[in-house]
Design an enzyme around this catalytic site. Sequence first.
Site, PDB file in Angstrom:
ATOM      1  N   PRO A  96       2.529   5.037   1.225  1.00 31.25           N
ATOM      2  CA  PRO A  96       2.813   5.465   2.567  1.00 31.25           C
ATOM      3  C   PRO A  96       1.652   6.059   3.176  1.00 31.25           C
ATOM      4  O   PRO A  96       0.998   6.734   2.742  1.00 31.25           O
ATOM      5  CB  PRO A  96       3.984   6.368   2.331  1.00 31.25           C
ATOM      6  CG  PRO A  96       4.418   6.085   0.760  1.00 31.25           C
ATOM      7  CD  PRO A  96       3.277   5.490   0.187  1.00 31.25           C
ATOM      8  N   GLY A  97       1.557   5.613   4.672  1.00 28.09           N
ATOM      9  CA  GLY A  97       0.416   6.139   5.463  1.00 28.09           C
ATOM     10  C   GLY A  97      -0.810   5.552   5.508  1.00 28.09           C
ATOM     11  O   GLY A  97      -1.866   6.062   6.136  1.00 28.09           O
ATOM     12  N   GLU A 131      -5.998  33.356 -10.926  1.00 27.70           N
ATOM     13  CA  GLU A 131      -6.673  32.343  -9.743  1.00 27.70           C
ATOM     14  C   GLU A 131      -8.390  32.467 -10.451  1.00 27.70           C
ATOM     15  O   GLU A 131      -9.111  31.586 -10.460  1.00 27.70           O
ATOM     16  CB  GLU A 131      -6.494  32.793  -8.281  1.00 27.70           C
ATOM     17  CG  GLU A 131      -5.465  32.408  -8.089  1.00 27.70           C
ATOM     18  CD  GLU A 131      -4.854  31.058  -8.187  1.00 27.70           C
ATOM     19  OE1 GLU A 131      -5.329  29.997  -8.370  1.00 27.70           O
ATOM     20  OE2 GLU A 131      -3.598  31.175  -8.381  1.00 27.70           O
ATOM     21  N   GLY A 159       0.947  -1.296  -0.224  1.00 22.79           N
ATOM     22  CA  GLY A 159      -0.105  -0.104  -0.140  1.00 22.79           C
ATOM     23  C   GLY A 159       0.857   1.104   0.014  1.00 22.79           C
ATOM     24  O   GLY A 159       2.257   1.439   0.187  1.00 22.79           O
TER      25      GLY A 159
END
Length: 682
Positions: free
Chosen positions: A240-241, A461, A238
């Site tokens: 990381p974390g 933006e 899986g």
Amino acid sequence: MQNEDPKKNEYRPGGGEGGFNWKGLILLSVAMGLFGLAIWSKSFSDSSKKLNYSEFKELVVGGRIHVDAAAQPPKLLRLVQHDGSSKQYVTGWYEVEKPEENAGSKYREFSVPVILEYVGEDLKATLASKNLEISDLPTDSDGLGMMMVSFYLPVFFLLILLYFLFRHQIKAAGKGAMGFGKSKAKLMTMDKGKVTFKDVAGVEEAKEEVWEIVEYLRDPKKFQRLGGRIPKGVLMVGSPGTGKTLLARAIAGEADVPFFSISGSDFVEMFVGVGASRVRDMFEQGKKNAPCLIFIDEIDAVGRHRGHGLGGGHDEREQTLNALLVEMDGFDTQEGVIIIAATNRPDVLDPALLRPGRFDREITVSLPDVNGREEILKVHSKKVKLAEGVDLGVIARGTPGYSGAELANVINEAALLAARKGLKAITLAELEEARDKVRWGKERRSLAISEKEKENTAFHEAGHAILLCLLEHTEPLHKVTIIPRGPSLGSTMWLPEEDKYTNRKNELLDQIVVIMGGRVAEEVVFGDVTNGASGDIKQATAIARKMVCEWGMSDDLGMIEYGEHQEHVFLGRGMGSPRNYSEATAQRIDAEVKRLIDNAYAKATELILSHRANLDSIAKALLVYETLDAKHIHEIMEFGDIQNPPSKPTPPELPTEAEPKKRPVEKEKESEGDFPGELAPA
């Protein structure tokens, strides 16, 4: 697993006691003391002044020889036999002329070597002239015994102590040297900080698979009735974390069997053969405690594909892997030792390690979905104080792609933020701010930005935001801000309504159009462009190239994969490998990627030009309020201005003892480099 004494059951490499060597220090101190005593006794025994025969006769004739039979010991003339020689010594006391030179003593001991065969008659005559004679109280053996007691006995004890000292040190050194081949696996005890499956959320399928192992260890007959056997190895894969190590700790907390934990890097040392020796020792310890579990974290450190990389067949890592393969499923394999390994690089593992019989089961611990994220947030929120009415489901829906470790960090950052504000409980506002901080970085309101750059960022933006509202196949807009956060000067954030695992072609094309919106807005408004869109260009190019080379979304090149695409380059296998298409095809790929980007740029230009008034309104609102939510953007698109304006921003509060520092604008620009002016979504 419960143990009365954790230190008693902890397996130490090499069987050493660990800590400071107090025993060796005490032995060394005693040995040095005896050595000093021997030196002192020798110097004390040799403190008498050595005279020659003529000097002795002068003392006798001068009447300076002192004889005191009442003294203890008697101060008499003595004749001491020298061992192994015809030479003897006459010893006694004489009166000194200057007592201050003899530490204040009036008399001093002397010794005179004599050979009685030559001076015997003369010695008797000289002594008789002064009524002196040699006493026969001490014998030759007495003098030798006194010398043995005064010097050789301390030396004897010194040698005995040195023997025990060096024996202990050599034994300890042997354990240290040979201990390189001992396993560093630690026997886990769950007396404190016990983790169970209740503490693991968001990975229900993985919990079900490893729960079978726990049940088998508790009741093997339940599975053996039908001929089933326990898996020899379980590989957890899986990102990381995602909770692979936490899941292993939960297995240790649930299973009532010994649980050893070790890292893949602990097998590799500077000495050749150490890794293989540690593997063998680890399984020996496991067999002694069978049935047991052995958890190897980051197994890719020793399980990499053989034949790739540096070192050839004599690479230390390959020898360690060979030992691991044999111990897991070899000629002399014993049942009862279950290996649980975790890695986030399954692509580099050797195929022999992954086959059934070694790792019978591969469990994928994936990123949690929206329900899993909510459960993870509930688990971590038990340790903090939440305000009443806080809906963790809102945060779960707003954190797509977050791992379990990131969600735990969100709760922790929210608690720290609430504490800084002096709140009694964590509210939804702190959780949302912590979510943005974990993924996109902390707001940098104190950053000194010129009005010109601030205006440029606002239009950049606004270009992203307006396209998110106009295009059909895009994710819902979340908020827009021109407050610097992390490496960017502004951000346009959008969040999916639900977890997505696939993307349609139209969605990807519209996503590229949105990415181009910032650069287009700059060109339309100012007639010039900046380097703030470098991140946008990189992201759009990556999507377009994957559409052409990996996902077969090009009408010109068709459904063909061009190139062997790997998430990570593996040294020796991915580097230097020739591409599987011609130079002419490479030119077609580049042309197709450019066509997708150009079409998206043209579409973005057309939409922004047709809604120029809305673009100006959004940019002006950003300059006033700095941050706008999605509802504010939709109000501008529908009514031309904001109907329910947000509160105006407040400057950041600084501690009273700290003076606000104005950072130079030019220096800040250099630190930005080519970072984008817009942050991509998760």
